[in-house]
Design a protein around this motif. Structure first.
Motif, PDB file in Angstrom:
ATOM      1  N   HIS A  41       0.807  -1.220   0.000  1.00  0.00           N
ATOM      2  CA  HIS A  41       0.000   0.000   0.000  1.00  0.00           C
ATOM      3  C   HIS A  41       0.837   1.265   0.000  1.00  0.00           C
ATOM      4  O   HIS A  41       0.334   2.336  -0.275  1.00  0.00           O
ATOM      5  N   ASP A  42       2.140   1.132   0.272  1.00  0.00           N
ATOM      6  CA  ASP A  42       2.991   2.325   0.334  1.00  0.00           C
ATOM      7  C   ASP A  42       3.637   2.671  -1.009  1.00  0.00           C
ATOM      8  O   ASP A  42       4.592   3.427  -1.083  1.00  0.00           O
ATOM      9  N   GLY A  43       3.111   2.095  -2.093  1.00  0.00           N
ATOM     10  CA  GLY A  43       3.598   2.438  -3.415  1.00  0.00           C
ATOM     11  C   GLY A  43       4.609   1.466  -4.005  1.00  0.00           C
ATOM     12  O   GLY A  43       4.983   1.597  -5.156  1.00  0.00           O
ATOM     13  N   ASN A  44       5.048   0.479  -3.244  1.00  0.00           N
ATOM     14  CA  ASN A  44       5.940  -0.537  -3.772  1.00  0.00           C
ATOM     15  C   ASN A  44       5.139  -1.420  -4.729  1.00  0.00           C
ATOM     16  O   ASN A  44       4.163  -2.037  -4.336  1.00  0.00           O
ATOM     17  N   ASP A  45       5.547  -1.471  -5.984  1.00  0.00           N
ATOM     18  CA  ASP A  45       4.805  -2.226  -6.994  1.00  0.00           C
ATOM     19  C   ASP A  45       5.143  -3.709  -7.022  1.00  0.00           C
ATOM     20  O   ASP A  45       4.637  -4.443  -7.857  1.00  0.00           O
ATOM     21  N   GLY A  46       6.022  -4.146  -6.148  1.00  0.00           N
ATOM     22  CA  GLY A  46       6.398  -5.551  -6.135  1.00  0.00           C
ATOM     23  C   GLY A  46       7.341  -5.879  -7.271  1.00  0.00           C
ATOM     24  O   GLY A  46       7.899  -5.000  -7.919  1.00  0.00           O
ATOM     25  N   ILE A  66      17.732 -17.296 -11.432  1.00  0.00           N
ATOM     26  CA  ILE A  66      16.589 -16.398 -11.223  1.00  0.00           C
ATOM     27  C   ILE A  66      16.703 -15.185 -12.129  1.00  0.00           C
ATOM     28  O   ILE A  66      17.765 -14.564 -12.217  1.00  0.00           O
ATOM     29  N   ASP A  67      15.598 -14.855 -12.782  1.00  0.00           N
ATOM     30  CA  ASP A  67      15.507 -13.670 -13.633  1.00  0.00           C
ATOM     31  C   ASP A  67      14.456 -12.740 -13.043  1.00  0.00           C
ATOM     32  O   ASP A  67      13.381 -13.193 -12.618  1.00  0.00           O
ATOM     33  N   ALA A  68      14.745 -11.443 -13.033  1.00  0.00           N
ATOM     34  CA  ALA A  68      13.819 -10.429 -12.521  1.00  0.00           C
ATOM     35  C   ALA A  68      13.184  -9.676 -13.684  1.00  0.00           C
ATOM     36  O   ALA A  68      13.864  -9.372 -14.674  1.00  0.00           O
ATOM     37  N   PHE A  69      11.890  -9.354 -13.552  1.00  0.00           N
ATOM     38  CA  PHE A  69      11.160  -8.687 -14.629  1.00  0.00           C
ATOM     39  C   PHE A  69      10.423  -7.435 -14.195  1.00  0.00           C
ATOM     40  O   PHE A  69       9.670  -6.865 -14.969  1.00  0.00           O
ATOM     41  N   GLY A  70      10.633  -6.982 -12.985  1.00  0.00           N
ATOM     42  CA  GLY A  70      10.003  -5.747 -12.534  1.00  0.00           C
ATOM     43  C   GLY A  70       8.556  -5.946 -12.133  1.00  0.00           C
ATOM     44  O   GLY A  70       8.067  -7.069 -12.018  1.00  0.00           O
ATOM     45  N   PRO A  71       7.846  -4.844 -11.916  1.00  0.00           N
ATOM     46  CA  PRO A  71       6.449  -4.904 -11.473  1.00  0.00           C
ATOM     47  C   PRO A  71       5.540  -5.548 -12.519  1.00  0.00           C
ATOM     48  O   PRO A  71       5.749  -5.390 -13.728  1.00  0.00           O
ATOM     49  N   ASP A  73       2.607  -4.805 -13.530  1.00  0.00           N
ATOM     50  CA  ASP A  73       1.923  -3.860 -14.425  1.00  0.00           C
ATOM     51  C   ASP A  73       2.784  -3.385 -15.583  1.00  0.00           C
ATOM     52  O   ASP A  73       2.254  -3.028 -16.636  1.00  0.00           O
ATOM     53  N   THR A  74       4.102  -3.364 -15.404  1.00  0.00           N
ATOM     54  CA  THR A  74       4.973  -2.816 -16.441  1.00  0.00           C
ATOM     55  C   THR A  74       5.969  -3.831 -16.998  1.00  0.00           C
ATOM     56  O   THR A  74       6.751  -3.483 -17.883  1.00  0.00           O
ATOM     57  N   MET A  75       5.937  -5.069 -16.521  1.00  0.00           N
ATOM     58  CA  MET A  75       6.921  -6.056 -16.964  1.00  0.00           C
ATOM     59  C   MET A  75       6.715  -6.417 -18.431  1.00  0.00           C
ATOM     60  O   MET A  75       5.616  -6.303 -18.969  1.00  0.00           O
ATOM     61  N   ASP A  76       7.776  -6.856 -19.053  1.00  0.00           N
ATOM     62  CA  ASP A  76       7.730  -7.349 -20.423  1.00  0.00           C
ATOM     63  C   ASP A  76       7.297  -8.819 -20.352  1.00  0.00           C
ATOM     64  O   ASP A  76       8.110  -9.709 -20.082  1.00  0.00           O
ATOM     65  N   ARG A  77       6.020  -9.064 -20.563  1.00  0.00           N
ATOM     66  CA  ARG A  77       5.470 -10.423 -20.428  1.00  0.00           C
ATOM     67  C   ARG A  77       6.082 -11.390 -21.441  1.00  0.00           C
ATOM     68  O   ARG A  77       6.302 -12.565 -21.132  1.00  0.00           O
ATOM     69  N   ALA A  78       6.348 -10.908 -22.639  1.00  0.00           N
ATOM     70  CA  ALA A  78       6.962 -11.776 -23.645  1.00  0.00           C
ATOM     71  C   ALA A  78       8.369 -12.189 -23.212  1.00  0.00           C
ATOM     72  O   ALA A  78       8.762 -13.350 -23.382  1.00  0.00           O
ATOM     73  N   ALA A  79       9.123 -11.276 -22.630  1.00  0.00           N
ATOM     74  CA  ALA A  79      10.471 -11.593 -22.146  1.00  0.00           C
ATOM     75  C   ALA A  79      10.403 -12.583 -20.984  1.00  0.00           C
ATOM     76  O   ALA A  79      11.223 -13.510 -20.905  1.00  0.00           O
ATOM     77  N   ALA A  80       9.444 -12.408 -20.098  1.00  0.00           N
ATOM     78  CA  ALA A  80       9.288 -13.340 -18.970  1.00  0.00           C
ATOM     79  C   ALA A  80       8.919 -14.729 -19.476  1.00  0.00           C
ATOM     80  O   ALA A  80       9.458 -15.738 -19.000  1.00  0.00           O
ATOM     81  N   ARG A  81       8.019 -14.803 -20.444  1.00  0.00           N
ATOM     82  CA  ARG A  81       7.617 -16.100 -21.009  1.00  0.00           C
ATOM     83  C   ARG A  81       8.808 -16.760 -21.715  1.00  0.00           C
ATOM     84  O   ARG A  81       9.034 -17.962 -21.604  1.00  0.00           O
ATOM     85  N   ALA A  82       9.569 -15.953 -22.452  1.00  0.00           N
ATOM     86  CA  ALA A  82      10.745 -16.473 -23.151  1.00  0.00           C
ATOM     87  C   ALA A  82      11.779 -17.001 -22.153  1.00  0.00           C
ATOM     88  O   ALA A  82      12.404 -18.044 -22.391  1.00  0.00           O
ATOM     89  N   ALA A  83      11.978 -16.295 -21.045  1.00  0.00           N
ATOM     90  CA  ALA A  83      12.919 -16.748 -20.015  1.00  0.00           C
ATOM     91  C   ALA A  83      12.452 -18.066 -19.412  1.00  0.00           C
ATOM     92  O   ALA A  83      13.244 -18.997 -19.222  1.00  0.00           O
TER      93      ALA A  83
END
Length: 150
Positions: A41-46, A66-71, A73-83
């Protein structure tokens, strides 16, 4: 009352969070998953991740990739799927099946990852092992059942 944390715990292959658990052709055990840090709730998008946990044939932890893809809402879903697909492909021939592995924890990206034991908080509680980050799978005795709570 629980008897303590497990030396090993089973994860039964299923069509949900444990869809990508099993064995490689060379005998290693693996767990490929998508852990996450929930937003707050304090603005951390996870943060969203792809994680491959590898164990030897006896269930001893070997490594975490482990690969990180950010929040979310803004992550690159195609890159995450490819990883994810790449991690699975890099394992070679696999058999999806029950695994029996030891709890472990590793630090990456300022976050704890793994099958992390959690001690009872009071006399009526019991030991748990949770997949972190995200706590989306929780195991308790009997450790060899292979089943988890979500």
């Amino acid at each position: 009352m629980s008897s303590g944390p497990p030396r090993r715990l089973a994860i039964e292959h299923d069509d949900h969070h444990a869809e990508h658990v099993g064995h490689t052709a060379d005998g290693r055990q693996f767990f490929l998953t998508r852990p996450f840090e929930p937003g707050t709730h304090d603005g951390n998008d996870g943060q969203e991740f792809v994680a491959l946990f590898l164990f030897d044939a006896d269930g001893r932890f070997l490594e975490a990739r482990i690969d990180a893809f950010g929040p979310r809402d803004t992550m690159d879903r195609a890159a995450a799927r490819a990883a994810f697909d790449g991690r699975l492909r890099d394992l070679g021939d696999v058999t999806f099946a029950r695994i029996e592995v030891e709890p472990f924890a590793v630090e990456r990206f300022g976050t704890t990852f793994g099958l992390v034991p959690r001690a009872p908080e009071d006399d009526d509680d019991r030991w748990w092992v949770t997949i972190e980050p995200g706590d989306y799978m929780a195991f308790t005795e009997p450790w060899d059942s292979g089943y988890y709570d979500t």
